[in-house]
Design an enzyme around this catalytic site. Structure first.
Site, PDB file in Angstrom:
ATOM      1  N   ASN A 109     -23.442 105.991   3.613  1.00 38.58           N
ATOM      2  CA  ASN A 109     -23.984 105.721   4.835  1.00 38.58           C
ATOM      3  C   ASN A 109     -24.705 104.356   5.069  1.00 38.58           C
ATOM      4  O   ASN A 109     -25.327 104.109   4.259  1.00 38.58           O
ATOM      5  CB  ASN A 109     -25.054 106.823   5.329  1.00 38.58           C
ATOM      6  CG  ASN A 109     -25.881 106.581   6.149  1.00 38.58           C
ATOM      7  OD1 ASN A 109     -25.308 105.959   7.186  1.00 38.58           O
ATOM      8  ND2 ASN A 109     -26.912 107.525   6.631  1.00 38.58           N
ATOM      9  N   GLY A 110     -24.411 103.659   6.172  1.00 37.46           N
ATOM     10  CA  GLY A 110     -24.712 102.206   6.249  1.00 37.46           C
ATOM     11  C   GLY A 110     -23.735 101.438   6.246  1.00 37.46           C
ATOM     12  O   GLY A 110     -22.694 101.616   6.715  1.00 37.46           O
TER      13      GLY A 110
ATOM     14  N   TRP B  16     -19.627 108.403  11.099  1.00 35.17           N
ATOM     15  CA  TRP B  16     -19.389 107.529  12.519  1.00 35.17           C
ATOM     16  C   TRP B  16     -19.144 106.152  12.310  1.00 35.17           C
ATOM     17  O   TRP B  16     -19.496 105.242  11.647  1.00 35.17           O
ATOM     18  CB  TRP B  16     -20.942 107.518  12.856  1.00 35.17           C
ATOM     19  CG  TRP B  16     -20.935 107.157  14.292  1.00 35.17           C
ATOM     20  CD1 TRP B  16     -21.159 107.827  15.555  1.00 35.17           C
ATOM     21  CD2 TRP B  16     -21.541 105.857  14.774  1.00 35.17           C
ATOM     22  NE1 TRP B  16     -21.361 107.260  16.746  1.00 35.17           N
ATOM     23  CE2 TRP B  16     -21.465 105.972  16.144  1.00 35.17           C
ATOM     24  CE3 TRP B  16     -21.718 104.481  14.293  1.00 35.17           C
ATOM     25  CZ2 TRP B  16     -21.926 104.705  17.072  1.00 35.17           C
ATOM     26  CZ3 TRP B  16     -22.071 103.481  14.954  1.00 35.17           C
ATOM     27  CH2 TRP B  16     -21.915 103.588  16.314  1.00 35.17           C
TER      28      TRP B  16
ATOM     29  N   HIS C 277     -31.305  92.135  45.929  1.00 31.74           N
ATOM     30  CA  HIS C 277     -31.031  91.116  45.327  1.00 31.74           C
ATOM     31  C   HIS C 277     -29.763  90.995  44.602  1.00 31.74           C
ATOM     32  O   HIS C 277     -29.581  90.254  43.636  1.00 31.74           O
ATOM     33  CB  HIS C 277     -32.364  90.498  44.448  1.00 31.74           C
ATOM     34  CG  HIS C 277     -33.602  90.413  44.981  1.00 31.74           C
ATOM     35  ND1 HIS C 277     -33.758  89.293  45.746  1.00 31.74           N
ATOM     36  CD2 HIS C 277     -34.540  91.303  44.943  1.00 31.74           C
ATOM     37  CE1 HIS C 277     -35.005  89.550  46.318  1.00 31.74           C
ATOM     38  NE2 HIS C 277     -35.463  90.658  45.872  1.00 31.74           N
TER      39      HIS C 277
ATOM     40  N   LYS D  21     -29.757 108.991  30.336  1.00 28.99           N
ATOM     41  CA  LYS D  21     -29.347 110.591  30.201  1.00 28.99           C
ATOM     42  C   LYS D  21     -27.910 110.768  31.081  1.00 28.99           C
ATOM     43  O   LYS D  21     -27.167 111.396  30.290  1.00 28.99           O
ATOM     44  CB  LYS D  21     -30.450 111.323  30.894  1.00 28.99           C
ATOM     45  CG  LYS D  21     -31.592 112.379  30.087  1.00 28.99           C
ATOM     46  CD  LYS D  21     -31.702 112.383  28.734  1.00 28.99           C
ATOM     47  CE  LYS D  21     -31.493 111.406  27.887  1.00 28.99           C
ATOM     48  NZ  LYS D  21     -32.362 110.707  26.987  1.00 28.99           N
TER      49      LYS D  21
ATOM     50  N   LYS E 265     -27.085 110.417  16.461  1.00 23.12           N
ATOM     51  CA  LYS E 265     -28.475 110.665  16.894  1.00 23.12           C
ATOM     52  C   LYS E 265     -29.574 110.087  16.141  1.00 23.12           C
ATOM     53  O   LYS E 265     -30.527 109.421  16.763  1.00 23.12           O
ATOM     54  CB  LYS E 265     -28.709 112.370  16.574  1.00 23.12           C
ATOM     55  CG  LYS E 265     -30.094 113.075  16.724  1.00 23.12           C
ATOM     56  CD  LYS E 265     -30.312 112.943  18.117  1.00 23.12           C
ATOM     57  CE  LYS E 265     -31.829 113.499  18.330  1.00 23.12           C
ATOM     58  NZ  LYS E 265     -31.980 113.224  19.822  1.00 23.12           N
TER      59      LYS E 265
ATOM     60  N   GLU F  96     -25.373 108.971  29.141  1.00 24.73           N
ATOM     61  CA  GLU F  96     -24.640 109.074  27.854  1.00 24.73           C
ATOM     62  C   GLU F  96     -23.889 110.496  27.693  1.00 24.73           C
ATOM     63  O   GLU F  96     -23.124 110.796  26.842  1.00 24.73           O
ATOM     64  CB  GLU F  96     -25.855 108.805  27.100  1.00 24.73           C
ATOM     65  CG  GLU F  96     -27.057 110.040  27.091  1.00 24.73           C
ATOM     66  CD  GLU F  96     -28.060 109.941  26.101  1.00 24.73           C
ATOM     67  OE1 GLU F  96     -27.769 109.383  24.862  1.00 24.73           O
ATOM     68  OE2 GLU F  96     -29.385 110.254  26.393  1.00 24.73           O
TER      69      GLU F  96
ATOM     70  N   CYS G 225     -23.627 108.524  10.391  1.00 25.42           N
ATOM     71  CA  CYS G 225     -23.321 109.012   8.947  1.00 25.42           C
ATOM     72  C   CYS G 225     -24.056 109.974   8.311  1.00 25.42           C
ATOM     73  O   CYS G 225     -25.522 109.847   8.416  1.00 25.42           O
ATOM     74  CB  CYS G 225     -22.589 108.229   8.038  1.00 25.42           C
ATOM     75  SG  CYS G 225     -21.622 106.828   8.834  1.00 25.42           S
TER      76      CYS G 225
ATOM     77  N   GLU H 223     -34.638 106.087  32.339  1.00 22.66           N
ATOM     78  CA  GLU H 223     -34.141 107.159  31.499  1.00 22.66           C
ATOM     79  C   GLU H 223     -33.251 107.973  32.014  1.00 22.66           C
ATOM     80  O   GLU H 223     -32.575 108.603  31.497  1.00 22.66           O
ATOM     81  CB  GLU H 223     -35.929 107.809  31.234  1.00 22.66           C
ATOM     82  CG  GLU H 223     -35.463 109.115  30.373  1.00 22.66           C
ATOM     83  CD  GLU H 223     -34.773 108.828  29.010  1.00 22.66           C
ATOM     84  OE1 GLU H 223     -34.489 107.579  28.614  1.00 22.66           O
ATOM     85  OE2 GLU H 223     -34.461 110.030  28.343  1.00 22.66           O
TER      86      GLU H 223
ATOM     87  N   ARG I  74     -26.020 114.320  14.164  1.00 24.47           N
ATOM     88  CA  ARG I  74     -26.399 112.886  14.101  1.00 24.47           C
ATOM     89  C   ARG I  74     -25.275 112.281  14.824  1.00 24.47           C
ATOM     90  O   ARG I  74     -25.390 111.183  14.961  1.00 24.47           O
ATOM     91  CB  ARG I  74     -26.530 112.680  12.671  1.00 24.47           C
ATOM     92  CG  ARG I  74     -27.505 113.401  11.816  1.00 24.47           C
ATOM     93  CD  ARG I  74     -27.346 113.074  10.398  1.00 24.47           C
ATOM     94  NE  ARG I  74     -27.639 111.971   9.763  1.00 24.47           N
ATOM     95  CZ  ARG I  74     -28.789 111.396   9.416  1.00 24.47           C
ATOM     96  NH1 ARG I  74     -29.745 112.044   9.385  1.00 24.47           N
ATOM     97  NH2 ARG I  74     -28.861 109.962   9.151  1.00 24.47           N
TER      98      ARG I  74
HETATM   99  C1  F6R Z   1     -30.848 108.742  24.135  1.00 27.14           C
HETATM  100  C2  F6R Z   1     -31.283 108.543  22.909  1.00 27.14           C
HETATM  101  C3  F6R Z   1     -31.366 107.264  21.994  1.00 27.14           C
HETATM  102  C4  F6R Z   1     -32.599 107.006  21.108  1.00 27.14           C
HETATM  103  C5  F6R Z   1     -32.470 105.636  20.473  1.00 27.14           C
HETATM  104  C6  F6R Z   1     -33.481 105.710  19.656  1.00 27.14           C
HETATM  105  O1  F6R Z   1     -30.942 109.855  24.510  1.00 27.14           O
HETATM  106  O2  F6R Z   1     -31.683 109.620  22.072  1.00 27.14           O
HETATM  107  O3  F6R Z   1     -31.247 106.115  23.167  1.00 27.14           O
HETATM  108  O4  F6R Z   1     -33.748 107.065  21.826  1.00 27.14           O
HETATM  109  O5  F6R Z   1     -31.272 105.737  19.487  1.00 27.14           O
HETATM  110  O6  F6R Z   1     -33.703 106.546  18.778  1.00 27.14           O
HETATM  111  P1  F6R Z   1     -35.104 106.781  18.071  1.00 27.14           P
HETATM  112  O7  F6R Z   1     -35.712 107.229  18.971  1.00 27.14           O
HETATM  113  O8  F6R Z   1     -34.852 108.119  17.013  1.00 27.14           O
HETATM  114  O9  F6R Z   1     -35.415 105.549  17.272  1.00 27.14           O
END
Ligand code: F6R
Length: 600
Positions: A99-100, A73, A500, A481, A595, A484, A2, A477, A27
């Site tokens: 927000n929260g 959100w 396994h 990527k 984000k 998501e 949010c 990673e 975000r």
């Molecule tokens: C994936 C991504 C998330 C963040 C995670 C932590 O692409 O961006 O997995 O890495 O939400 O966020 P930060 O780094 O802001 O603590």
């Protein structure tokens, strides 16, 4: 997650709010709304979906000099117009955005509002109804606001309008981020400085449990007791052009391309006048006096932590554990006697990490935050901060922040090693320079990456990433990527683990992306590839120059073996980008994701 904006002043309030919300789109959100106030009352507009939909719904002729806005959100209640913020009290005197998460909202509803019929399913609406209840009981607005806040459990950033006082936006926060921005004859409220950079670069931090009265000419911060607190503003060092896409179709592609520049910037920022990599003495002392480092992070930052462990242990010989933030609080391992906690977080706002920070501070342990956002909560609250200098990362999928995290962790490892008298086997500045050049080569290989995405991922429903040693972590990673942004079910595995269990999932044509950048495990990972090929898999091998074999899909430019994750991840980012594009996915704003993850 949010986002909140607010404006009070003589300019076009609704336009400033809408522009601010557009800047907060990155975000992650699923509905949005604004409320503006004028002599005719409060006008609320809200819609499910994008800001563009909200913009259509807003009366473009409406004049007003105060208003608040929100991107939601969903946490409590589905994404819908009725659950979107702002929410209003029963008489519509009060209008609020939040927000929260208010953890005790059901209890508050039962206890204080048994006869109030809520319009939405949100936790937020309880807050605005409570406030009105206290005002109806005879409290002044400020007292009622403070009293309401004192009852809330959980996290909040709040902006509130009172129809009977059109000169003030009431603001408060606890755990969730919120700033006040200062202007000439106007003031603003924003979840982050980027939202209001269009009108000001001067910001004042708000601390947890303070309340702030924002009017056109003044900003008054008060503590819980109502005492006024003076706080100097700071200049948000953000370049407005950094947050524009320019000619790029997506922020993600722009941010992937920025990686060579970011690495060069990091080298510069961490070099002293003699070109030697350096880190503040107190941070190096904290690392070197710790008997164990605990890295705490989430998602991509957690994956950076796994690689960072290798850097710090191999260079500085300090033992490192890496933990997922959301698990750590209630699953705390037995700690060593003198730990140092390192929080890795692009945003510096991740609630899961912050909750660990709060917990370990209570025990008096030292903490270091590695973040991209100066002044972020994790940065402010830790003892020390190292900045990523990656520039704003807008796409939800983290790319340049990940490689920046790796670069900064490598510098931390190298500088700590030197201070411990451990001779380095290589010149890290030089190796990072080679990496930046290698990244450029990879960023120029977009056509090849797009072809790989077409060949391996156009119709598949799943994809596995395998690697051994540090390649395993890069595979994790890569899988994150891909899943998501393209919604292809993707998982990363250690090459040796397949047999396994996971190998049971291999079918005719299952794509396997295998990384082969490590000489000591090259033959083993290739053996794992043979095992899956024998069961019908379609292998895409990305190897390092010098270790390549004839059918490899792509050969990476050679870099120091310890640092290969910084380059090996780039093809994975690009392949994910193109896979998502080919499936018509919203690359920068993938479904369900945010984000800045500001709820636990
Ligand atoms: C994936 C991504 C998330 C963040 C995670 C932590 O692409 O961006 O997995 O890495 O939400 O966020 P930060 O780094 O802001 O603590």
């Amino acid at each position: 997650m949010c986002g909140i904006v607010g404006y009070i002043g003589q300019n076009d309030t609704k336009e400033i709010l809408l522009k601010g919300l557009e800047k907060l789109e990155y975000r992650g959100y699923d509905s949005a709304g604004i409320a503006v106030m004028n002599e005719n009352g409060v006008h609320v507009f809200k819609e499910k979906g994008r800001i563009a939909v909200l913009r259509e719904a807003v009366d473009s002729t409406l004049a007003s000099s105060v208003g608040i806005g929100h991107t939601r959100w969903a946490t409590h209640g589905v994404p819908s117009k009725v659950n979107a913020h702002p929410h209003q009290s029963e008489s519509e005197r009060f209008t609020l955005v939040h927000n929260g998460v208010i953890e005790n909202y059901s209890r508050l509803k039962r206890e204080y509002l048994p006869d109030v019929e809520l319009k939405s399913e949100t936790d937020t609406e309880v807050v605005v109804q409570l406030l009105e209840g206290f005002v109806n009981d005879g409290m002044e607005i400020e007292e009622a606001f403070r009293h309401t806040l004192s009852l809330l459990k959980g996290s909040y950033a709040i902006a509130l309008l009172d129809k009977e006082n059109k000169e003030t936006i009431y603001v408060a926060k606890s755990k969730s981020p919120l700033l006040v921005g200062l202007g000439d004859n106007f003031n603003v409220v924003a979840s982050d400085a980027m939202a209001m950079l269009q009108v000001t670069d001067q910001y004042v931090e708000i601390m947890d449990k303070e309340i702030v009265l924002v009017s056109e000419q003044s900003v008054t911060i008060k503590n819980l007791k109502g005492e006024v607190i003076e706080r100097a503003p700071y200049t948000a060092e953000l370049d407005a052009s950094d947050i524009e896409k320019g000619t790029y179709p997506h922020y993600m592609l722009k941010e992937i391309d920025e990686q060579p520049l970011v690495i060069r910037k990091i080298i510069q920022q961490y070099q002293d006048e003699n070109g030697k990599l350096t880190i503040a003495d107190d941070i190096v002392d904290a690392v070197n006096s710790a008997d164990r480092i605990y890295i705490i992070a989430a998602g991509t930052s957690y994956h950076a932590g796994l690689v960072g462990k290798q850097f710090i242990e191999k260079m500085a010989k300090v033992p490192v554990e890496v933990h997922v933030a959301s698990e750590f609080s209630y699953n705390m391992p037995l700690l060593s006697e003198n730990p140092l906690f390192v929080f890795i977080s692009q945003s510096g706002e991740t609630a899961d990490s912050r909750s660990v920070l709060v917990q370990i501070k209570e025990h008096g342990y030292k903490s270091l935050t590695i973040t991209n956002v100066p002044g972020s909560t994790l940065s402010r609250e830790a003892d020390y901060t190292l900045l990523l200098h990656a520039g704003p990362e807008i796409a939800v999928a983290s790319t340049k922040a990940y490689t920046a995290q790796l670069a900064v962790l490598s510098i931390l490892g190298a500088v700590a090693a030197e201070a411990r008298g451990i001779a380095s086997e290589f010149d890290l500045s030089q190796e990072l320079g080679i990496i930046a050049n290698g990244m450029e080569v990879l960023c120029d290989a977009k056509e090849e990456m797009e072809q790989i995405a077409r060949d391996f991922l156009s119709t598949t429903r799943n994809c596995f990433f395998i690697g051994r040693a540090v390649d395993y972590y890069v595979g994790l990673e890569g899988a994150l990527k891909l899943k998501e942004i393209s919604y292809i079910q993707a998982e990363g595995f250690a090459g040796g683990e397949l047999k396994h269990g996971t190998i049971a999932l291999i079918e005719e044509g299952t794509p396997i992306i295998a990384l082969a950048t490590q000489e000591h495990v090259n033959l083993s990972i290739r053996g794992n590839v043979k095992e899956v090929v024998a069961r019908g898999a379609n292998p895409c091998i990305i190897s390092m120059k010098g270790l390549e074999e004839e059918d490899d899909a792509y050969v990476l430019p050679v870099v120091h073996e310890l640092l290969t994750p910084l380059v090996a991840v780039i093809p994975l980012q690009l392949i994910s980008y193109y896979a998502a594009l080919h499936r018509d996915c919203d690359v920068d704003k993938p479904r369900n994701l945010a984000k800045s993850v500001t709820v636990e």
